[in-house]
Enzyme design. Structure first.
Site, mmCIF file in Angstrom:
data_model
loop_
_atom_site.group_PDB
_atom_site.id
_atom_site.type_symbol
_atom_site.label_atom_id
_atom_site.label_comp_id
_atom_site.label_asym_id
_atom_site.label_seq_id
_atom_site.Cartn_x
_atom_site.Cartn_y
_atom_site.Cartn_z
ATOM 1 N N THR A 162 2.452 11.339 -33.614
ATOM 2 C CA THR A 162 2.421 12.407 -32.606
ATOM 3 C C THR A 162 0.967 12.654 -32.235
ATOM 4 O O THR A 162 0.069 12.488 -33.066
ATOM 5 C CB THR A 162 3.035 13.678 -33.229
ATOM 6 O OG1 THR A 162 4.427 13.454 -33.403
ATOM 7 C CG2 THR A 162 2.838 14.912 -32.355
ATOM 8 N N ARG B 286 17.935 15.685 -30.087
ATOM 9 C CA ARG B 286 17.157 16.470 -31.062
ATOM 10 C C ARG B 286 15.789 16.830 -30.456
ATOM 11 O O ARG B 286 15.125 15.993 -29.870
ATOM 12 C CB ARG B 286 16.978 15.660 -32.345
ATOM 13 C CG ARG B 286 16.111 16.342 -33.412
ATOM 14 C CD ARG B 286 14.656 15.920 -33.354
ATOM 15 N NE ARG B 286 13.876 16.403 -34.479
ATOM 16 C CZ ARG B 286 12.549 16.291 -34.573
ATOM 17 N NH1 ARG B 286 11.871 15.705 -33.618
ATOM 18 N NH2 ARG B 286 11.901 16.763 -35.609
ATOM 19 N N GLY C 7 12.083 18.543 -31.497
ATOM 20 C CA GLY C 7 11.249 18.971 -32.620
ATOM 21 C C GLY C 7 10.355 20.146 -32.255
ATOM 22 O O GLY C 7 10.636 20.903 -31.317
ATOM 23 N N ASP C 8 9.271 20.279 -32.992
ATOM 24 C CA ASP C 8 8.375 21.428 -32.802
ATOM 25 C C ASP C 8 7.372 21.231 -31.665
ATOM 26 O O ASP C 8 6.841 22.213 -31.141
ATOM 27 C CB ASP C 8 7.570 21.658 -34.089
ATOM 28 C CG ASP C 8 6.731 20.430 -34.442
ATOM 29 O OD1 ASP C 8 7.290 19.316 -34.451
ATOM 30 O OD2 ASP C 8 5.525 20.594 -34.690
ATOM 31 N N THR D 111 1.468 18.489 -36.291
ATOM 32 C CA THR D 111 2.169 17.215 -36.421
ATOM 33 C C THR D 111 2.834 17.158 -37.791
ATOM 34 O O THR D 111 2.219 17.526 -38.795
ATOM 35 C CB THR D 111 1.227 16.007 -36.244
ATOM 36 O OG1 THR D 111 1.918 14.825 -36.694
ATOM 37 C CG2 THR D 111 -0.071 16.154 -37.017
ATOM 38 N N GLY D 112 4.062 16.703 -37.811
ATOM 39 C CA GLY D 112 4.766 16.611 -39.082
ATOM 40 C C GLY D 112 6.255 16.854 -38.897
ATOM 41 O O GLY D 112 6.790 16.611 -37.810
ATOM 42 N N GLY E 184 9.102 18.392 -37.788
ATOM 43 C CA GLY E 184 9.257 19.408 -36.755
ATOM 44 C C GLY E 184 10.148 20.556 -37.155
ATOM 45 O O GLY E 184 9.890 21.720 -36.811
HETATM 46 N N1 ASP Z 1 6.413 16.963 -35.199
HETATM 47 C C1 ASP Z 1 7.042 15.836 -34.577
HETATM 48 C C2 ASP Z 1 8.515 16.122 -34.464
HETATM 49 O O1 ASP Z 1 9.101 16.608 -35.415
HETATM 50 C C3 ASP Z 1 6.869 14.549 -35.313
HETATM 51 C C4 ASP Z 1 5.481 14.294 -35.884
HETATM 52 O O2 ASP Z 1 4.556 15.034 -35.645
HETATM 53 O O3 ASP Z 1 5.332 13.300 -36.602
HETATM 54 O O4 ASP Z 1 9.097 15.823 -33.458
#
Ligand code: ASP
Length: 327
Positions: free
Chosen positions: A196, A224, A226-227, A247-248, A250
């Site tokens: 991301t 779906r 995410g955040d 990032t991570g 979500g």
């Molecule tokens: N945060 C992103 C999501 O969940 C994915 C990521 O940052 O790796 O869509």
């Protein structure tokens, strides 16, 4: 200058600050500091990254950081900078956004992005778009050209075409590396994200902005979200506190309103941006959940993660310019 931040400026600049005049172009001595941080995802695992891949990713981050730093140094608005920087990263197949987006369980790319202007808290976001080359630019159009904050799915794809935002055939988002990741996901049924992208910036006028863009997680259910396109979870900017891009995982970032939680710690708790980011990433989130980049109104940069690594870069008016991957 729309706002004069007497309380937060270095003494030298305070003396020279022409509050409210707004007419004369800034001279070298009255120029305010600027700062920029970027990320290219926190889901990076040492055992899965080849030396060649790491070299390429670092080179990309250095190049993109330089693009943004030059813009800010030349007096560009933070909002223009975060959009431009994220567009560059979206066009880079190395990162999980735009061109290099991951595939969902149906083998399709569905992209999410958001942008926020710290001056006004204006924000825009798109979710699950399938034909937009640079989702961050569509997010900005949502902010500026519609009364809405978040538009998803086919409505967002249609809006892109109507507003003249570049659309592409979904094949544009095909990369062999991401297809292999989906195959591995199907074999192991293990979700993978990572890559991301995001940017936070403080410009010379004291305005903060943030933007985040992603393909989401490999093998996610179609639809779906995410955040990354959720303001307050994956993205936040307001001039009173800070700009954040996350990032991570979500779902965890949404559950804990991560980006806004960092801002609240600064606003109500008087925490520094480093302390606030540390508290949320290491205290609220669980190990392995992800990380954030954040900049406060003084240009202080925090880059905190609880994964093995996070592709990241930071630059500011003092000449700082660095990229890093691991702790
Ligand atoms: N945060 C992103 C999501 O969940 C994915 C990521 O940052 O790796 O869509």
């Amino acid at each position: 200058m729309p706002q004069c931040r007497l309380a937060v400026l270095a003494p030298l600049v305070v003396l020279a600050c022409a509050c409210g005049s707004g007419s004369a172009p800034p001279t070298e001595s009255t120029r305010l500091p600027w700062a920029l941080a970027i990320h290219g995802g926190a889901g990076v695992v040492r055992s899965e990254v080849t030396a060649e891949h790491e070299r390429s990713a670092r080179a990309s981050l250095e190049r993109v950081l330089d693009v943004g730093a030059r813009m800010l140094d030349g007096g560009a608005d933070s909002l223009d900078v975060v959009e431009a920087v994220v567009r560059e990263l979206e066009d880079d197949p190395l990162f999980n956004a735009g061109r290099g987006a991951v595939f969902n369980a149906s083998g399709e790319s569905e992209l999410d992005a958001s942008i926020m202007d710290g001056r006004t808290r204006a924000c825009g976001a798109v979710a699950a778009v399938r034909t937009v080359r640079n989702p961050v630019s569509l997010a900005r159009r949502v902010m500026e050209r519609t009364p809405h904050v978040l538009i998803a799915g086919t409505g967002a794809d249609r809006l892109a075409a109507e507003l003249g935002v570049e659309t592409v055939d979904p094949g544009w988002f095909f990369t062999e590396r991401r297809w292999q990741a989906l195959e591995r996901f199907r074999a192991r049924a293990r979700a993978q994200g990572g890559g991301t992208v995001g940017a936070v910036a403080l410009d010379r006028r004291g305005n903060l902005a943030a933007a985040t863009s992603t393909g989401g997680t490999t093998g996610k259910l179609p639809g779906r979200v995410g955040d990354s396109p959720i303001v307050g979870a994956g993205t936040w900017a307001d001039n009173a506190t800070c700009a954040v891009s996350g990032t991570g995982r979500g779902e965890e970032f949404i559950r804990h309103a991560v980006a806004h939680s960092i801002a609240v710690r600064i606003e109500l708790g008087g925490a520094s941006v480093e302390r606030a980011a540390e508290d949320v990433v290491r205290g609220t989130l669980q190990p392995g959940d992800g990380g954030v980049i954040a900049i406060d109104r003084n240009g202080r940069i925090a880059m905190v993660f609880n994964t093995e690594g996070m592709y990241r870069g930071a630059a500011d008016a003092s000449g700082r310019s660095e990229v890093a991957v691991w702790e």
